[in-house]
Design a protein around this motif. Sequence first.
Motif, short mmCIF file in Angstrom:
data_model
loop_
_atom_site.label_atom_id
_atom_site.label_comp_id
_atom_site.label_asym_id
_atom_site.label_seq_id
_atom_site.Cartn_x
_atom_site.Cartn_y
_atom_site.Cartn_z
N PRO A 73 -12.88 104.19 -1.68
CA PRO A 73 -14.31 104.24 -1.37
C PRO A 73 -14.80 103.16 -0.42
O PRO A 73 -15.86 103.31 0.19
N PHE A 74 -14.04 102.07 -0.26
CA PHE A 74 -14.49 100.99 0.62
C PHE A 74 -13.96 101.14 2.05
O PHE A 74 -14.03 100.22 2.84
N ARG A 75 -13.47 102.31 2.40
CA ARG A 75 -12.97 102.55 3.75
C ARG A 75 -14.14 102.83 4.70
O ARG A 75 -15.24 103.19 4.27
N ASP A 76 -13.87 102.72 5.99
CA ASP A 76 -14.81 103.16 7.01
C ASP A 76 -14.39 104.51 7.58
O ASP A 76 -15.23 105.29 8.03
N VAL A 77 -13.10 104.77 7.61
CA VAL A 77 -12.59 106.01 8.19
C VAL A 77 -11.23 106.32 7.58
O VAL A 77 -10.50 105.40 7.18
N GLN A 78 -10.91 107.61 7.45
CA GLN A 78 -9.56 108.00 7.05
C GLN A 78 -8.91 108.75 8.21
O GLN A 78 -9.57 109.51 8.92
N ILE A 79 -7.63 108.52 8.39
CA ILE A 79 -6.91 109.04 9.55
C ILE A 79 -5.61 109.68 9.07
O ILE A 79 -4.96 109.16 8.16
N ALA A 245 4.82 101.22 9.58
CA ALA A 245 4.33 101.86 10.80
C ALA A 245 2.99 102.56 10.60
O ALA A 245 2.11 102.51 11.47
N GLY A 246 2.81 103.24 9.47
CA GLY A 246 1.56 103.95 9.21
C GLY A 246 0.38 103.01 9.08
O GLY A 246 -0.69 103.24 9.66
N ALA A 247 0.55 101.93 8.31
CA ALA A 247 -0.52 100.95 8.15
C ALA A 247 -0.82 100.26 9.47
O ALA A 247 -1.99 99.97 9.79
N LEU A 248 0.22 99.99 10.24
CA LEU A 248 0.04 99.37 11.56
C LEU A 248 -0.78 100.28 12.47
O LEU A 248 -1.72 99.84 13.13
N GLY A 249 -0.42 101.56 12.48
CA GLY A 249 -1.17 102.51 13.30
C GLY A 249 -2.61 102.64 12.85
O GLY A 249 -3.53 102.75 13.68
N ALA A 250 -2.83 102.61 11.54
CA ALA A 250 -4.20 102.68 11.02
C ALA A 250 -5.02 101.48 11.47
O ALA A 250 -6.19 101.61 11.84
N ALA A 251 -4.40 100.30 11.46
CA ALA A 251 -5.10 99.09 11.90
C ALA A 251 -5.42 99.17 13.40
O ALA A 251 -6.52 98.81 13.83
N LEU A 252 -4.47 99.64 14.18
CA LEU A 252 -4.69 99.78 15.63
C LEU A 252 -5.83 100.76 15.92
O LEU A 252 -6.69 100.50 16.78
N LEU A 253 -5.86 101.87 15.21
CA LEU A 253 -6.91 102.86 15.42
C LEU A 253 -8.25 102.37 14.88
O LEU A 253 -9.30 102.71 15.43
N ALA A 254 -8.22 101.56 13.82
CA ALA A 254 -9.46 100.96 13.32
C ALA A 254 -10.05 100.04 14.38
O ALA A 254 -11.27 100.05 14.63
N LEU A 255 -9.19 99.26 15.02
CA LEU A 255 -9.66 98.35 16.06
C LEU A 255 -10.20 99.12 17.26
O LEU A 255 -11.25 98.77 17.82
N ARG A 256 -9.51 100.19 17.61
CA ARG A 256 -9.97 101.01 18.73
C ARG A 256 -11.33 101.64 18.42
O ARG A 256 -12.22 101.68 19.27
N ARG A 257 -11.47 102.14 17.20
CA ARG A 257 -12.73 102.75 16.79
C ARG A 257 -13.86 101.71 16.79
O ARG A 257 -14.97 101.99 17.25
N LEU A 258 -13.56 100.52 16.30
CA LEU A 258 -14.56 99.45 16.26
C LEU A 258 -14.99 99.07 17.67
O LEU A 258 -16.19 98.88 17.94
N ARG A 275 -17.66 108.65 5.73
CA ARG A 275 -16.62 109.58 5.30
C ARG A 275 -15.99 110.30 6.50
O ARG A 275 -15.51 111.41 6.39
N GLU A 276 -16.03 109.65 7.65
CA GLU A 276 -15.52 110.28 8.86
C GLU A 276 -14.00 110.41 8.79
O GLU A 276 -13.31 109.60 8.20
N GLU A 277 -13.47 111.45 9.39
CA GLU A 277 -12.02 111.62 9.48
C GLU A 277 -11.62 111.90 10.91
O GLU A 277 -12.25 112.70 11.59
N ILE A 278 -10.57 111.22 11.37
CA ILE A 278 -10.02 111.48 12.69
C ILE A 278 -8.89 112.48 12.53
O ILE A 278 -7.96 112.26 11.78
N LYS A 279 -8.95 113.57 13.24
CA LYS A 279 -7.91 114.59 13.17
C LYS A 279 -6.73 114.19 14.06
O LYS A 279 -6.82 113.30 14.89
N VAL A 280 -5.61 114.91 13.89
CA VAL A 280 -4.46 114.68 14.75
C VAL A 280 -4.86 114.98 16.19
O VAL A 280 -5.42 116.03 16.48
N ALA A 281 -4.57 114.03 17.08
CA ALA A 281 -4.94 114.20 18.48
C ALA A 281 -3.70 114.27 19.35
O ALA A 281 -2.66 113.76 18.99
#
Length: 281
Positions: A73-79, A245-258, A275-281
């Motif tokens: 629940p304390f997330r900003d986005v799920q990917i 690798a997954g957590a690393l990618g999530a952090a990178l995408l969090a930074l990009r989103r920010l 509750r935003e979700e980023i789909k596979v791009a």
Amino acid sequence: MEFVAGIDIGAKTVKVIIMDGKREVRGKSTVKTRPDFTPVAKEALDLALQQAGLKEKDLSYIATTGFGRYNVPFRDVQITEITCVARGAAFLFPKTHCVLDIGAQSTRAIRIHDGGKVREFRTNDKCAAGAGGFIERAAKYLEVKVENVGDLSIKSDKPETISSVCAVLAESEIINHVSAGATVENIMRGVHNSLASRALALIKRAGLEDEVTFVGGVARQKGMVKALEETLKRKVNVDAEPEMAGALGAALLALRRLEKIRQEGHKPASRPESREEIKVA
């Protein structure tokens, strides 16, 4: 300086990466997954923050991934896992265009563009014989620790054949090999060869590229890496901590989103409403 977190809630473990605005990892942690996703995610996050010398209030953005990503629940986005794994692998090995991710419950082959954007992907079927969970069951039957199977497999001198596509039937093959006097080393190499063959089929469907990066917890097993390289007939990239690798990618995408939010002159949504979700791009 701003900081973000990537949280990967997998079937076996929860991984966390804390990253700063310069894309440098400041803290990380791994905690065994439990059914209560929120407390275990918080526990893993706190451990990573402690290593980084930070508090949760210092984080500007939190991205979650993995099969438990919706339960934080304390997330900003799920990917999606595929998106995060692709970005993480590309960050570790910038020249790679093919990623193989073998975890406890799934195997994924991902073809990517420069920078890690997904071009194509394929996943295994639901049968456990195609993922890391099968290795665990084989190790349990053979009475060896999972952390030792990689070293055992690499010592094999005559790998046994395990050809069944069904986990139950494959386990029956293992029992037959034991009854016939086969060594643990040769049986475990047979298990790794079986997974490597399945991985090759997925990679071919996704699109095999010259440089392949192997991530996920199973990539820690030396025997599995050897089996994969012999099956693919090429060396593969393996990071020292391939499961991150997954957590690393999530952090990178969090930074990009920010960064995008800042450029647009907005502020990140207050947690936990986002509750935003980023789909596979």
